[in-house]
Design an enzyme around this catalytic site. Structure first.
Site, PDB file in Angstrom:
ATOM      1  N   GLU A 289       9.515 -14.519 -10.064  1.00 46.16           N
ATOM      2  CA  GLU A 289       8.806 -13.384  -9.892  1.00 46.16           C
ATOM      3  C   GLU A 289       8.060 -12.468 -11.082  1.00 46.16           C
ATOM      4  O   GLU A 289       7.273 -12.252 -11.160  1.00 46.16           O
ATOM      5  CB  GLU A 289       9.818 -12.443  -9.676  1.00 46.16           C
ATOM      6  CG  GLU A 289      10.184 -12.379  -8.122  1.00 46.16           C
ATOM      7  CD  GLU A 289      11.252 -11.203  -7.787  1.00 46.16           C
ATOM      8  OE1 GLU A 289      11.708 -10.840  -6.448  1.00 46.16           O
ATOM      9  OE2 GLU A 289      11.998 -11.114  -8.701  1.00 46.16           O
TER      10      GLU A 289
ATOM     11  N   TRP B  57      -3.040  -3.035  -1.358  1.00 47.48           N
ATOM     12  CA  TRP B  57      -2.524  -4.268  -2.073  1.00 47.48           C
ATOM     13  C   TRP B  57      -2.818  -4.466  -0.834  1.00 47.48           C
ATOM     14  O   TRP B  57      -3.179  -4.582  -0.072  1.00 47.48           O
ATOM     15  CB  TRP B  57      -0.802  -3.691  -1.267  1.00 47.48           C
ATOM     16  CG  TRP B  57      -0.676  -5.907  -2.022  1.00 47.48           C
ATOM     17  CD1 TRP B  57       0.088  -5.694  -3.371  1.00 47.48           C
ATOM     18  CD2 TRP B  57      -0.291  -6.501  -1.358  1.00 47.48           C
ATOM     19  NE1 TRP B  57       0.925  -6.831  -3.644  1.00 47.48           N
ATOM     20  CE2 TRP B  57       0.759  -7.553  -2.053  1.00 47.48           C
ATOM     21  CE3 TRP B  57      -0.209  -6.302   0.611  1.00 47.48           C
ATOM     22  CZ2 TRP B  57       1.088  -8.764  -1.198  1.00 47.48           C
ATOM     23  CZ3 TRP B  57       0.192  -8.352   0.500  1.00 47.48           C
ATOM     24  CH2 TRP B  57       1.144  -9.268  -0.182  1.00 47.48           C
TER      25      TRP B  57
ATOM     26  N   LYS C  89      13.993 -14.563 -10.024  1.00 43.76           N
ATOM     27  CA  LYS C  89      14.518 -13.923 -10.531  1.00 43.76           C
ATOM     28  C   LYS C  89      13.529 -14.650 -11.936  1.00 43.76           C
ATOM     29  O   LYS C  89      12.040 -13.671 -12.106  1.00 43.76           O
ATOM     30  CB  LYS C  89      15.421 -12.674 -11.826  1.00 43.76           C
ATOM     31  CG  LYS C  89      16.352 -12.263 -10.860  1.00 43.76           C
ATOM     32  CD  LYS C  89      15.581 -11.372 -10.584  1.00 43.76           C
ATOM     33  CE  LYS C  89      14.854 -10.808  -9.252  1.00 43.76           C
ATOM     34  NZ  LYS C  89      15.543 -10.610  -8.852  1.00 43.76           N
TER      35      LYS C  89
ATOM     36  N   ARG D 209       5.336   0.689  -6.238  1.00 44.11           N
ATOM     37  CA  ARG D 209       5.650  -0.448  -4.559  1.00 44.11           C
ATOM     38  C   ARG D 209       3.928  -2.230  -4.743  1.00 44.11           C
ATOM     39  O   ARG D 209       4.445  -2.629  -4.134  1.00 44.11           O
ATOM     40  CB  ARG D 209       4.578  -0.072  -3.781  1.00 44.11           C
ATOM     41  CG  ARG D 209       5.774   0.857  -2.910  1.00 44.11           C
ATOM     42  CD  ARG D 209       5.103   2.536  -2.787  1.00 44.11           C
ATOM     43  NE  ARG D 209       4.738   2.010  -1.023  1.00 44.11           N
ATOM     44  CZ  ARG D 209       5.824   2.007   0.015  1.00 44.11           C
ATOM     45  NH1 ARG D 209       6.773   2.489  -0.209  1.00 44.11           N
ATOM     46  NH2 ARG D 209       5.103   1.273   1.685  1.00 44.11           N
TER      47      ARG D 209
ATOM     48  N   GLU E 126      18.696 -16.581  -6.780  1.00 44.10           N
ATOM     49  CA  GLU E 126      19.082 -15.385  -7.671  1.00 44.10           C
ATOM     50  C   GLU E 126      18.369 -15.514  -8.456  1.00 44.10           C
ATOM     51  O   GLU E 126      17.423 -15.155  -9.178  1.00 44.10           O
ATOM     52  CB  GLU E 126      19.632 -14.312  -6.924  1.00 44.10           C
ATOM     53  CG  GLU E 126      19.803 -13.194  -7.370  1.00 44.10           C
ATOM     54  CD  GLU E 126      18.034 -12.239  -6.797  1.00 44.10           C
ATOM     55  OE1 GLU E 126      17.833 -12.951  -6.130  1.00 44.10           O
ATOM     56  OE2 GLU E 126      18.442 -11.658  -7.113  1.00 44.10           O
TER      57      GLU E 126
ATOM     58  N   HIS F 295      20.586 -36.017  -5.067  1.00 43.13           N
ATOM     59  CA  HIS F 295      19.799 -36.573  -4.079  1.00 43.13           C
ATOM     60  C   HIS F 295      18.776 -36.001  -4.312  1.00 43.13           C
ATOM     61  O   HIS F 295      17.726 -35.994  -3.680  1.00 43.13           O
ATOM     62  CB  HIS F 295      20.335 -35.531  -3.481  1.00 43.13           C
ATOM     63  CG  HIS F 295      22.358 -36.168  -2.498  1.00 43.13           C
ATOM     64  ND1 HIS F 295      22.342 -37.123  -2.037  1.00 43.13           N
ATOM     65  CD2 HIS F 295      22.811 -35.056  -2.338  1.00 43.13           C
ATOM     66  CE1 HIS F 295      23.989 -37.167  -1.986  1.00 43.13           C
ATOM     67  NE2 HIS F 295      23.746 -36.708  -2.214  1.00 43.13           N
TER      68      HIS F 295
ATOM     69  N   LYS G  37       6.899  -4.422  -3.501  1.00 42.65           N
ATOM     70  CA  LYS G  37       8.025  -3.639  -4.144  1.00 42.65           C
ATOM     71  C   LYS G  37       8.796  -3.782  -2.737  1.00 42.65           C
ATOM     72  O   LYS G  37      10.012  -4.007  -1.894  1.00 42.65           O
ATOM     73  CB  LYS G  37       8.097  -2.738  -4.093  1.00 42.65           C
ATOM     74  CG  LYS G  37       9.859  -1.899  -4.396  1.00 42.65           C
ATOM     75  CD  LYS G  37      10.512  -2.577  -5.461  1.00 42.65           C
ATOM     76  CE  LYS G  37      11.339  -2.172  -5.520  1.00 42.65           C
ATOM     77  NZ  LYS G  37      13.255  -2.696  -5.765  1.00 42.65           N
TER      78      LYS G  37
ATOM     79  N   CYS H 253       1.122  -1.248  -0.230  1.00 44.00           N
ATOM     80  CA  CYS H 253      -0.092  -0.514  -0.339  1.00 44.00           C
ATOM     81  C   CYS H 253       1.000   1.227   0.007  1.00 44.00           C
ATOM     82  O   CYS H 253       1.744   1.120   0.821  1.00 44.00           O
ATOM     83  CB  CYS H 253      -0.647   0.337   1.238  1.00 44.00           C
ATOM     84  SG  CYS H 253      -1.623  -1.596   1.397  1.00 44.00           S
TER      85      CYS H 253
ATOM     86  N   ASN I  30      -2.033   1.903   5.654  1.00 43.16           N
ATOM     87  CA  ASN I  30      -0.945   0.760   5.709  1.00 43.16           C
ATOM     88  C   ASN I  30      -1.077   0.299   6.785  1.00 43.16           C
ATOM     89  O   ASN I  30      -1.175   0.523   8.044  1.00 43.16           O
ATOM     90  CB  ASN I  30       0.649   1.815   4.914  1.00 43.16           C
ATOM     91  CG  ASN I  30       0.346   2.601   4.290  1.00 43.16           C
ATOM     92  OD1 ASN I  30      -0.575   1.987   2.969  1.00 43.16           O
ATOM     93  ND2 ASN I  30       1.631   2.741   3.357  1.00 43.16           N
ATOM     94  N   GLY I  31      -0.198  -1.224   6.619  1.00 42.94           N
ATOM     95  CA  GLY I  31       0.040  -1.800   7.546  1.00 42.94           C
ATOM     96  C   GLY I  31      -1.324  -3.069   8.039  1.00 42.94           C
ATOM     97  O   GLY I  31      -2.567  -3.071   6.879  1.00 42.94           O
TER      98      GLY I  31
HETATM   99  C1  G6P Z   1       9.836  -7.803  -1.527  1.00 45.04           C
HETATM  100  C2  G6P Z   1      10.333  -7.510  -3.152  1.00 45.04           C
HETATM  101  C3  G6P Z   1      11.569  -8.478  -2.930  1.00 45.04           C
HETATM  102  C4  G6P Z   1      12.753  -7.618  -1.839  1.00 45.04           C
HETATM  103  C5  G6P Z   1      12.470  -8.214  -1.085  1.00 45.04           C
HETATM  104  C6  G6P Z   1      13.263  -7.599   0.491  1.00 45.04           C
HETATM  105  O1  G6P Z   1      10.059  -9.319  -1.422  1.00 45.04           O
HETATM  106  O2  G6P Z   1       9.371  -7.391  -4.136  1.00 45.04           O
HETATM  107  O3  G6P Z   1      12.940  -7.496  -4.091  1.00 45.04           O
HETATM  108  O4  G6P Z   1      13.567  -8.479  -2.466  1.00 45.04           O
HETATM  109  O5  G6P Z   1      10.527  -7.712  -0.859  1.00 45.04           O
HETATM  110  O6  G6P Z   1      12.845  -6.082   0.138  1.00 45.04           O
HETATM  111  P1  G6P Z   1      13.410  -5.729   1.060  1.00 45.04           P
HETATM  112  O7  G6P Z   1      13.631  -4.181   0.759  1.00 45.04           O
HETATM  113  O8  G6P Z   1      14.236  -5.868   2.812  1.00 45.04           O
HETATM  114  O9  G6P Z   1      15.261  -5.902   0.157  1.00 45.04           O
END
Ligand code: G6P
Length: 610
Positions: A490, A75, A487, A27, A483, A506, A605, A2, A100-101
């Site tokens: 995501e 959100w 990606k 976000r 990672e 394994h 985000k 949010c 927010n929250g």
């Molecule tokens: C969310 C984002 C990710 C990010 C994670 C941690 O899930 O979509 O891209 O890696 O939060 O966020 P931070 O701001 O703590 O790195």
């Protein structure tokens, strides 16, 4: 997650609010809304499901205007994305609230308010705040007092802004768990959940602290702490470019941010490494003394940031001779953990506001960690403010939900931290110099790697019809494989897993067939021969491989394997260098699949709720 924007001004604030929401789109959200008190004291609201553009269209058809207003991107947590559930929420047509929250005791409060005659029109937890303020106002002499009474009854997390149409000169804001920043203008003041929203109107900001409630009017901001005492929250000038919210020549923020990596790494190194000399002040006051006394490091992070911490464990134990654990914040915060003597907690975060990471830091301080360091991309964020030391990555604003440049600059910060700690734990001077030299070569190396983009784009075609993918790496490339897999899932929604290549036998070997592409990261290091054996294991089972290999590692393309030659680089920076081809691969696969690259479905985000 949010987003909040609010303004108290003399001019019409509708455009400021909508532009603020647009700048918060990155976000992640599913609906948006705005409420404005008009010059003749009417409370006007417009809400739409979907993108801010839908809200803009609605406002073009039926404009609303006034000098005081709040706006929100939602959100969904409690209740589906719908106009009823979108904020701002109203009580009796007079009080408007954005939040927010998560209010954890919303059920109990809802019942209490229903018994008092309040009718709920949404399924949200937020609506309880709205009616509670309205109820408390009956026995309070100001909106401020009513909000102060209200927040005392809330359990959970909130960053909230409240307006009353009968008092259009003020808005009341409150923070506990979800960040809020006040923006100062000339004869007008603002509130937002992120400075990004306010950059077109001001550069002067102050952050609210936990428990703060503030009254914002055009000429004055009064802040009260959790005990209701007046307090000062220092205002500072933000050093962020106004244009950081623009895509420039790029089709997506993610692509722009991927290509910015040589520059963001250069900026992150600048002033921190002169030749091979590390500027210890980079980490903050007293860093040398703290690093000298560290015998153990506990790293905490979420998502992409967690993967950079995993790389750092290899570096700290091998190069600095200091033991290191790494754990996902949401796990760490809910278990009893053993705290070794002289332990430092290191939090990694792009945003500095991730709720689980912040809670883990607070817990660590309670259970006996002797020092704390945050590696973060947002100056003034909660993690930075609450840590003893901080290292600011200079990635610039990162807008794409899938993190790119924040990750690689975190790795730069972690390598510098390894140097700073290693220096006190017997790391030979030659090794310190060699690491520093490698870091200096990094920006140019990243530029070279980005020239691989056209061949990676060709490769992406092979993935478009696949449902799964396996990523393999060994040693400090295992987290890079993780990672890469993150990606891909995501932004292209392809199910992807990463394995340490030695683990293939394994379990995951059972998955190998022509429908399971296997991506391998293969720099030329001590483990290359072992990795080649793992590649043979896949080949023998009819698997199709895509190998990102050092030019000198002698992998050759054939029927079962496509090789992308990566320019040779020093071992120590290889995890950073090999990240970029994987970012590009997931980007081009997502393009072919036509997904929303910058705002992938269901993701946010900055995750400011648990
Ligand atoms: C969310 C984002 C990710 C990010 C994670 C941690 O899930 O979509 O891209 O890696 O939060 O966020 P931070 O701001 O703590 O790195």
């Amino acid at each position: 997650m949010c987003g909040i924007v609010g303004a108290v001004a003399q001019r019409d604030v509708s455009e400021i609010l909508v532009e603020g929401l647009r700048r918060l789109e990155y976000r992640g959200y599913d609906s948006a809304g705005v409420a404005i008190i008009s010059n003749d004291n009417e409370l006007l609201t417009t809400k739409r499901v979907g993108k801010v553009q839908e809200l803009t269209k609605a406002l073009e058809l039926n404009p609303i205007s006034g000098g005081t207003g709040i706006a929100h991107t939602r959100w969904a947590t409690h209740g589906v994305p719908s106009e009823e559930n979108a904020h701002p929420h109203l009580s009796n047509g007079t009080i408007a609230v954005v939040h927010n929250g998560i209010i954890e005791n919303h059920d109990e409060l809802r019942k209490k308010l229903q018994a008092l005659g309040y009718e709920f029109v949404s399924q949200t937890d937020t609506e309880v705040i709205t009616h509670l303020v309205h109820h408390e106002l009956k026995t309070s002499d100001s909106l401020l007092a009513a909000v102060q009474k209200t927040v005392k009854q809330l359990e959970g997390a909130y960053g909230t802004v409240v307006m009353d149409k009968r008092d259009k000169d003020n808005m009341i804001v409150a923070r506990s768990g979800s960040p809020l920043v006040i923006g100062y203008g000339l004869g007008e003041n603002f509130i937002a959940s992120d400075i990004m929203a306010l950059l077109p109107v001001t550069r002067k900001f102050s952050y609210l602290e936990e428990g703060d409630v503030a009254q914002i009017s055009r000429f004055e901001v009064k802040v009260y702490n959790t005990y209701g005492e007046p307090v000062e929250r220092e205002a500072t000038e933000a050093n962020v470019s106004h244009d950081s919210g623009d895509k420039g020549e790029y089709r997506h923020y993610m692509l722009k941010e991927t290509y910015e990596q040589p520059t963001s790494v250069r900026n992150t190194l600048e002033g921190r490494l002169s030749g091979t000399e590390l500027n210890i002040d980079t980490f903050g006051h007293g860093a040398d003394e703290i690093f000298k006394n560290v015998d153990h490091v506990q790293i905490i992070a979420c998502g992409t940031s967690y993967h950079s911490g995993m790389v750092a464990r290899y570096w700290l134990e091998e190069l600095a001779g200091v033991s290191c654990n790494i754990e996902i914040a949401s796990e760490f915060r809910y278990r009893k953990s053993f705290v070794p003597k002289n332990s430092m907690i290191v939090t990694l975060s792009q945003s500095g506001e991730t709720a689980d990471t912040l809670a883990a830091l607070r817990l660590a301080k309670e259970i006996g960690y002797t020092s704390s360091l945050s590696i973060c991309n947002v100056p003034g964020s909660s993690l930075v403010r609450e840590s003893d030391l901080s290292f600011m990555t200079k990635a610039g604003a990162e807008i794409g939900v899938a993190s790119t440049k924040a990750f690689t600059t975190q790795l730069v910060g972690l390598l510098m931290m390894t140097l700073a700690i290693g220096k006190h734990h017997g790391m030979p001077i030659e090794q310190q110099q060699s690491i520093a030299n490698s870091l200096q070569t990094l920006p140019n190396k990243l530029e070279e790697v980005l020239t691989l983009a056209p061949s990676i784009e060709d490769l992406a075609e092979d993935f478009a019809d696949k449902h799964h993918a396996l990523f393999l790496g060994r040693g400090d490339q295992y987290p890079i494989a993780m990672e890469g897999a993150l990606k891909l899932k995501e932004i292209s929604y392809i199910h992807a897993e990463a394995y340490a290549a030695g683990e293939l036998k394994h379990g995951p070997l059972a998955l190998i067939d022509a429908e399971m592409p296997v991506i391998v990261v293969a720099p030329k290091n001590d483990l290359i021969e072992k990795l080649k054996s793992n590649v043979e294991e896949v080949r023998a089972r009819g698997g199709l491989m895509y190998v990102f290999a050092d030019v000198d590692a002698h992998f050759e393309s054939d029927d079962t394997m496509k090789v992308i030659n990566v320019p040779h680089c020093d071992d120590i920076i290889a995890p950073i260098v090999y990240t970029l081809p994987l970012q590009l691969l997931s980007y081009y696969v997502a393009i072919i699949k036509g997904t929303d690259v910058d705002q992938p479905r269901n993701l946010a985000k900055s995750v400011t709720v648990e």
